[in-house]
Design an enzyme around this catalytic site. Structure first.
Site, PDB file in Angstrom:
ATOM      1  N   CYS A  29       0.837  -1.210   0.000  1.00  0.00           N
ATOM      2  CA  CYS A  29       0.000   0.000   0.000  1.00  0.00           C
ATOM      3  C   CYS A  29       0.874   1.262   0.000  1.00  0.00           C
ATOM      4  CB  CYS A  29      -0.906  -0.053   1.236  1.00  0.00           C
ATOM      5  SG  CYS A  29      -1.687   1.499   1.689  1.00  0.00           S
ATOM      6  N   CYS A  32       0.239   3.686   2.861  1.00  0.00           N
ATOM      7  CA  CYS A  32       0.746   3.085   4.103  1.00  0.00           C
ATOM      8  C   CYS A  32       2.243   3.355   4.241  1.00  0.00           C
ATOM      9  CB  CYS A  32       0.504   1.577   4.126  1.00  0.00           C
ATOM     10  SG  CYS A  32      -1.232   1.096   4.074  1.00  0.00           S
TER      11      CYS A  32
END
Length: 104
Positions: A29, A32
């Site tokens: 991600c 992230c």
């Protein structure tokens, strides 16, 4: 910052006192990865404990807490979830949310 899993989540978060911020993330991600250094700073500047949970490694925890998007951050106070927010956030916004629980 400590990465939690299904083996230690209950002890460190659900059965623990105090304020905890748990970031549910995935290694694939992009947001992230952008959030990771910000959470390092948050962990240094806040009295809350900051943890991470890899949703791919701990899919049962992600399912238990209804994590549908990453990053999703959950705030726990004395083992109970009190707030959640999703997506990339700036450090000041995260600290502001945590301060509502740590400055009692």
């Amino acid at each position: 910052m400590i990465i939690l899993n299904e083996g230690n989540f209950e002890e460190k978060v659900e059965k623990s006192e105090g304020v905890k911020l748990v970031d549910f993330f995935a290694t694939w991600c992009g947001p992230c990865r952008m959030l990771a250094p910000i959470l390092e700073q948050v962990s240094e500047e806040s009295s809350a404990d900051v943890y991470k949970v890899d949703i791919d490694e701990s899919s049962n925890l992600a399912r238990k807490y209804g994590i549908m998007v990453v990053p999703t951050m959950l705030v726990f106070v004395d083992g109970k979830e009190v707030e959640r927010f999703s997506g990339f956030m700036q450090k000041d916004a995260i600290l502001s949310k945590l301060n509502a629980y740590t400055e009692v």
